[in-house]
Design a protein around this motif. Structure first.
Motif, PDB file in Angstrom:
ATOM      1  N   HIS A 298     -17.936  13.404  28.755  1.00  0.00           N
ATOM      2  CA  HIS A 298     -18.916  14.384  28.279  1.00  0.00           C
ATOM      3  C   HIS A 298     -18.476  15.754  28.804  1.00  0.00           C
ATOM      4  CE1 HIS A 298     -23.470  15.395  27.656  1.00  0.00           C
ATOM      5  NE2 HIS A 298     -22.659  16.188  26.987  1.00  0.00           N
ATOM      6  N   ASP A 301     -20.863  18.273  30.723  1.00  0.00           N
ATOM      7  CA  ASP A 301     -21.180  17.885  32.095  1.00  0.00           C
ATOM      8  C   ASP A 301     -20.000  18.159  33.027  1.00  0.00           C
ATOM      9  OD1 ASP A 301     -23.628  17.054  31.226  1.00  0.00           O
ATOM     10  OD2 ASP A 301     -23.176  14.900  31.292  1.00  0.00           O
ATOM     11  N   ASN A 370     -16.984  17.530  20.841  1.00  0.00           N
ATOM     12  CA  ASN A 370     -17.463  16.659  21.915  1.00  0.00           C
ATOM     13  C   ASN A 370     -18.980  16.758  22.056  1.00  0.00           C
ATOM     14  OD1 ASN A 370     -18.020  16.352  25.142  1.00  0.00           O
ATOM     15  ND2 ASN A 370     -16.376  14.984  24.459  1.00  0.00           N
ATOM     16  N   LYS A 371     -19.499  17.961  21.904  1.00  0.00           N
ATOM     17  CA  LYS A 371     -20.945  18.158  22.020  1.00  0.00           C
ATOM     18  C   LYS A 371     -21.683  17.392  20.924  1.00  0.00           C
ATOM     19  CE  LYS A 371     -24.395  21.816  22.618  1.00  0.00           C
ATOM     20  NZ  LYS A 371     -24.629  23.279  22.694  1.00  0.00           N
ATOM     21  N   PHE A 374     -22.300  13.650  21.583  1.00  0.00           N
ATOM     22  CA  PHE A 374     -23.332  13.254  22.538  1.00  0.00           C
ATOM     23  C   PHE A 374     -24.737  13.694  22.128  1.00  0.00           C
ATOM     24  CE2 PHE A 374     -19.489  12.838  25.027  1.00  0.00           C
ATOM     25  CZ  PHE A 374     -19.747  11.735  25.827  1.00  0.00           C
TER      26      PHE A 374
END
Length: 748
Positions: A298, A301, A370-371, A374
């Motif tokens: 993630h 993070d 990537n965002k 999630f």
């Protein structure tokens, strides 16, 4: 900011090293051919890592069997019996790894233990008063030169001296006796690598994430105060993984090392420690990409974590070696909507490079993609499973009546002889068995043809067990590909890779299933063949199951719920299977928990609060509803159990079998000391070695067991399942086992 990794899978994208090594053992290829395969793999891996954009590439993370064994040969920590074998250096190496029985001598393999909290196994070096530390191998230098000749500057890797001494066993000597000579040997390595043109050396010290106090702290201080007195111009990376270094963090930051590698995935206190202060004159190798699990990182993070550390010099790295994940997702056939959630070893290289770009302000597309990954829920929860777990109470985890009363009932029920004999469950999985199973999977044979084949094998092996006089039989597990994958394939919530192999030890690989969603049982799993086998004999046939903790620990777990919740889901599913077996006439049921210790926190202070207080009840949940006359067995292997004996007893099984042959029955002393109440089956010979133990050898082992455990509590069995052994050696060994047990029984 730069990127690095701690280590890379060495078996090859298609397990090339496994197949070549096993061909060499069968004398189908020469040593030169095996060495050429190894060289080719090393070069391809270095090039792959470099081409992916990783700035710092490790070398000497390759091994034919185990890097701890490599270190033993490097430093001459090898028994005289092995040195005297009239064999090549490579064959002596394999003799100590696997055991050797031949014209040159008879050598038992080194003890094998779990590598910290993983499913990898290392071989335990043995120190004695005859051990003379000196460099006797050139592997670390040769592999650095191989890479250099190919135009790749690598960072040689070696197990650190503190970890090496801490993981070893000592006979009439102690670790401190070898500090000076070992330091001299490491410094010689520094000097030779420096002369070769190396810039860095990586000293792996995972032992530092355990409780480092008292004598262990003194040993660490003594080693490193001497070791770093002269680095011969090399930069030293002190690399840790599998946890945090809370006991020695300040000591590490004050050492004259050039880099410190810390784990930000499993190290619960790592970020807190680093934020308390990290020296500007050192480089932080930040393990921010998970080296043990297969889910995508993630990025948001991770970026926030790195920004919040306040460290001047950072190298982005993996949390541990990528040895513990499969090679690449490219070889899988998952739909894209599933595949996008996974990152195997090769993909983790890309993650590191993308994180580097984002931190340098150049990775907008990678960050955006990537965002999105999630932002939406990945799975729909199973409401029925959630409700069942919610309704569990204390009584759900308790079996009645108590152990002593059950033992009396079962003794009258089974009428077994003194020192009852059995095996752990599986019999050899020949090429014919594997090919037939593959044909069935590809629909090349019918269900009827497949069932006839499996039934034939069960019939044959049941007859053999009856003929040699085993007391409690098994059906052999010919229908099962793997003790975890087989169960996962019959449970909701699992996914399976096609080529997701991970090294367990030597050439042995496992293909861990992936827990994708909530786990539930929708149909019987083992009842068909257990019931069939029992119908073919008047003797007791054990039902064979894998326990919930092992199924969890040998799978790639979810990261969106706790492993406790996942394990309880699995426990409820296996509980249904246990009750079905019992209802179908199976009177002894073995629930294997080979990996019970695997996720045990490395710090003893965390054992119960973070693991055992739910892992042990999860096992009890599986068998809490069975009848008193149903006997529950469990099996554990290749871990250190002596310090968790009370927890094992709390599992409330009736019989426990465990690996003991390589560890020289040491666990029995602790069982005796703690007045262990369960019946026990310490393994009387090592199945991970091809050598065949003699009747007298097994009799001696049985007598050693009886000197520590009351004869009424002892079962006689091998130390693990026999699926990896050949038919000839498996049968000969078990026949010797039954003969030895009968002869000792007559003596008693």
């Amino acid at each position: 900011m730069t990127t690095s990794i701690i280590g890379f899978p060495r078996i090859g994208e298609n397990r090339e090293l496994k197949y070549a090594t096993e061909k060499y053992w069968r004398k189908e290829i020469s040593e030169d051919e095996l060495q050429e395969t190894a060289r080719s793999l090393r070069l391809s891996h270095w090039e792959l890592i470099k081409d992916a954009g990783i700035d710092e590439v490790p070398s000497n993370d390759f091994s034919f069997f185990d890097t701890t064994l490599d270190a033993a040969f490097l430093f001459n920590i090898v028994p005289e019996s092995v040195k005297q074998l009239n064999l090549s250096q490579l064959d002596r190496y394999f003799a100590l790894a696997r055991g050797y029985q031949g014209d040159e001598g008879d050598v038992k393999a080194l003890p094998m233990k779990k590598w910290f909290n993983t499913n990898y196994h290392y071989l335990v070096p043995q120190f004695s008063d005859k051990t003379e530390i000196k460099l006797t191998d050139n592997k670390i230098f040769d592999e650095f030169q191989e890479a250099k000749d190919a135009g790749i500057q690598t960072r040689p890797v070696i197990v650190g001296p503190f970890t090496l001494l801490s993981l070893s066993e000592y006979h009439d000597v102690k670790a401190g006796d070898f500090v000076d000579d070992l330091v001299d040997a490491y410094q010689t390595i520094f000097e030779k690598l420096s002369d070769q043109g190396a810039h860095w050396i990586q000293l792996d010290e995972p032992e530092l994430v355990k409780d480092v106090t008292g004598d262990s702290k003194k040993l660490f201080d003594e080693i490193y105060s001497k070791l770093l007195s002269n680095k011969f111009g090399l930069k030293v990376l002190l690399q840790t993984y599998f946890g945090d270094v809370r006991d020695v963090y300040n000591d590490l930051t004050e050492l004259p090392v050039d880099g410190i590698g810390l784990d930000f995935i499993e190290g619960r206190k790592t970020a807190e420690l680093v934020r308390s202060g990290f020296p500007d004159d050192k480089i932080l190798f930040a393990g921010v990409v998970n080296g043990k699990n297969i889910w995508r990182n993630h990025y948001e993070d991770t970026i926030n974590l790195v920004h919040g550390l306040g460290v001047k010099n950072v190298v982005l790295s993996t949390s541990c070696s990528l040895l513990h994940v499969p090679f690449t997702i490219e070889n899988e056939e998952f739909p894209e909507e599933i595949k996008q959630h996974f990152a195997f070893a090769k993909e983790k290289l890309t993650e590191l490079v993308e994180l580097q770009s984002i931190l340098e302000g150049q990775g907008n597309n990678a960050e955006t993609n990537n965002k999105k990954l999630f932002e939406t829920a990945r799975v729909t929860p199973n409401a029925k499973v959630a409700e069942t777990i919610k309704n569990l109470n204390e009584e759900s985890f308790v079996r009645h009546p108590a152990l002593a009363e059950r033992a009396k009932i079962q003794k009258g029920e089974f009428k077994l002889p003194l020192l009852p004999t059995t095996t752990i469950g599986s019999f050899p999985q020949t090429r014919e068995v594997k090919r037939t199973r593959a044909k069935f999977r590809r629909n090349e044979i019918t269900q009827e043809e497949y069932d006839k084949f499996i039934a034939g094998h069960i019939d044959e092996w049941l007859k053999w067990q009856e003929d040699i006089g085993l007391d409690v039989l098994v059906h052999g597990e010919f229908e099962r590909n793997d003790m975890v994958e087989y169960f996962g394939q019959n449970l909701d919530g699992y996914l399976f890779s096609k080529n997701g192999w991970v090294q367990s030890y030597g050439t042995r690989g496992v293909k861990p299933p992936i827990i994708w969603g909530d786990v539930a049982r929708t149909r019987p799993i083992t009842v068909k063949w257990s019931k069939y086998a029992q119908s073919k004999t008047d003797k007791i046939v054990k039902g064979m199951l894998t326990g919930p903790v092992t199924i969890l620990n040998w799978s790639f777990p979810r990261e969106d719920i706790s492993i406790k919740e996942s394990t309880l889901q699995i426990a409820l599913a296996i509980q249904e299977e246990v009750l079905d077996l019992e209802a179908n006439g199976i009177r002894i049921i073995q629930i294997d928990e080979a990996a019970l210790r695997e996720k045990l926190p490395l710090r003893k202070t965390d054992w119960f609060s973070e693991y055992l207080d739910w892992a042990i009840p999860a096992f009890r949940l599986v068998h809490s509803k069975v009848k008193p006359e149903t006997q529950i067995h469990t099996h554990m292997c290749y871990s250190e159990f002596t310090d968790i004996i009370p927890a094992i007893e709390q599992m409330d099984a009736d019989v426990i079998s465990f690996e003991a042959s390589r560890s020289k029955l040491e666990i029995l002393d602790e069982l005796q000391k703690q007045n262990f109440k369960l019946q026990v089956g310490p393994g009387v010979y090592d199945i991970h070695s091809p050598r065949i133990p003699s009747v007298d050898e097994i009799k001696n082992t049985i007598h050693a067991i009886l000197s520590k455990v009351p004869k009424e509590k002892v079962w006689i069995n091998p130390d693990c399942g026999l699926k990896t052994r050949g038919i000839t050696e498996a049968k000969a060994s078990v026949e010797n086992l039954t003969t030895a047990a009968k002869e000792v029984r007559e003596e008693l």
